[in-house]
Design a protein around this motif. Sequence first.
Motif, mmCIF file in Angstrom:
data_model
loop_
_atom_site.group_PDB
_atom_site.id
_atom_site.type_symbol
_atom_site.label_atom_id
_atom_site.label_comp_id
_atom_site.label_asym_id
_atom_site.label_seq_id
_atom_site.Cartn_x
_atom_site.Cartn_y
_atom_site.Cartn_z
ATOM 1 N N THR A 68 -33.837 71.655 -16.225
ATOM 2 C CA THR A 68 -33.433 72.942 -16.809
ATOM 3 C C THR A 68 -32.488 73.684 -15.873
ATOM 4 O O THR A 68 -31.482 74.253 -16.314
ATOM 5 C CB THR A 68 -34.671 73.792 -17.146
ATOM 6 O OG1 THR A 68 -35.515 73.032 -18.020
ATOM 7 C CG2 THR A 68 -34.277 75.087 -17.820
ATOM 8 N N GLU A 69 -32.767 73.664 -14.588
ATOM 9 C CA GLU A 69 -31.863 74.278 -13.607
ATOM 10 C C GLU A 69 -30.481 73.636 -13.679
ATOM 11 O O GLU A 69 -29.458 74.329 -13.668
ATOM 12 C CB GLU A 69 -32.418 74.114 -12.186
ATOM 13 C CG GLU A 69 -33.587 74.986 -11.864
ATOM 14 C CD GLU A 69 -34.172 74.677 -10.486
ATOM 15 O OE1 GLU A 69 -33.636 73.808 -9.756
ATOM 16 O OE2 GLU A 69 -35.194 75.308 -10.155
ATOM 17 N N GLN A 70 -30.453 72.309 -13.735
ATOM 18 C CA GLN A 70 -29.180 71.593 -13.795
ATOM 19 C C GLN A 70 -28.430 71.878 -15.099
ATOM 20 O O GLN A 70 -27.212 72.032 -15.098
ATOM 21 C CB GLN A 70 -29.406 70.087 -13.625
ATOM 22 C CG GLN A 70 -29.904 69.698 -12.249
ATOM 23 C CD GLN A 70 -28.963 70.170 -11.155
ATOM 24 O OE1 GLN A 70 -27.779 69.895 -11.183
ATOM 25 N NE2 GLN A 70 -29.496 70.918 -10.197
ATOM 26 N N LEU A 71 -29.161 71.946 -16.205
ATOM 27 C CA LEU A 71 -28.533 72.253 -17.499
ATOM 28 C C LEU A 71 -27.853 73.612 -17.463
ATOM 29 O O LEU A 71 -26.720 73.763 -17.921
ATOM 30 C CB LEU A 71 -29.562 72.240 -18.627
ATOM 31 C CG LEU A 71 -30.004 70.904 -19.162
ATOM 32 C CD1 LEU A 71 -31.128 71.087 -20.169
ATOM 33 C CD2 LEU A 71 -28.853 70.169 -19.808
ATOM 34 N N THR A 72 -28.564 74.598 -16.943
ATOM 35 C CA THR A 72 -27.986 75.942 -16.927
ATOM 36 C C THR A 72 -26.813 76.043 -15.960
ATOM 37 O O THR A 72 -25.860 76.775 -16.231
ATOM 38 C CB THR A 72 -29.056 77.007 -16.606
ATOM 39 O OG1 THR A 72 -29.680 76.708 -15.360
ATOM 40 C CG2 THR A 72 -30.094 77.077 -17.716
#
Length: 165
Positions: A68-72
Amino acid sequence: MKSLYLFLLFIGITFSACSQDGPANKNIPPYKILTTDSTYVTPANLKKNVPVMLIYFAPDCPHCQHLTEQLTKHIKEFGNTQIVMITFFDPKTQFRAITKFVKDYGLKKYPNITVGTEGRVNIVVQRFYQVVTTPYEAVYDKSHQLVKVFPKIPEVEDLVKAIKK
């Protein structure tokens, strides 16, 4: 000899039963999720002619949190892709964990990300993909046909490549 045959048969069945190769059906599964806005969302809510990425996750999963961190961080690379994050957390007892996850990662500011739970009873998505571990990602093209599944943790670049196919 007979016991060896039975052992090999057992191993074969076990590996095929635990496979996460993706579904035989290439359409988006008929999910119904409860979002953090207390509304229900189904595939009928998806925009037409726009790619879709389904992510089956658990809010307390460290790998899901990292993804999720990488997606954002790379959200612009996904363009107008609709990202639907679905968990199995019980909406009656674990809804706070889902809303905390959305808040912690600032997901409300991304209009192309929808987060919700299918709960522990129906688990349509979990069964559809035969999910064993989270996160599990499925990428669909703009016709909403399956392009690729990622049963293991992918690099964000691999997800972007699949979306652009």
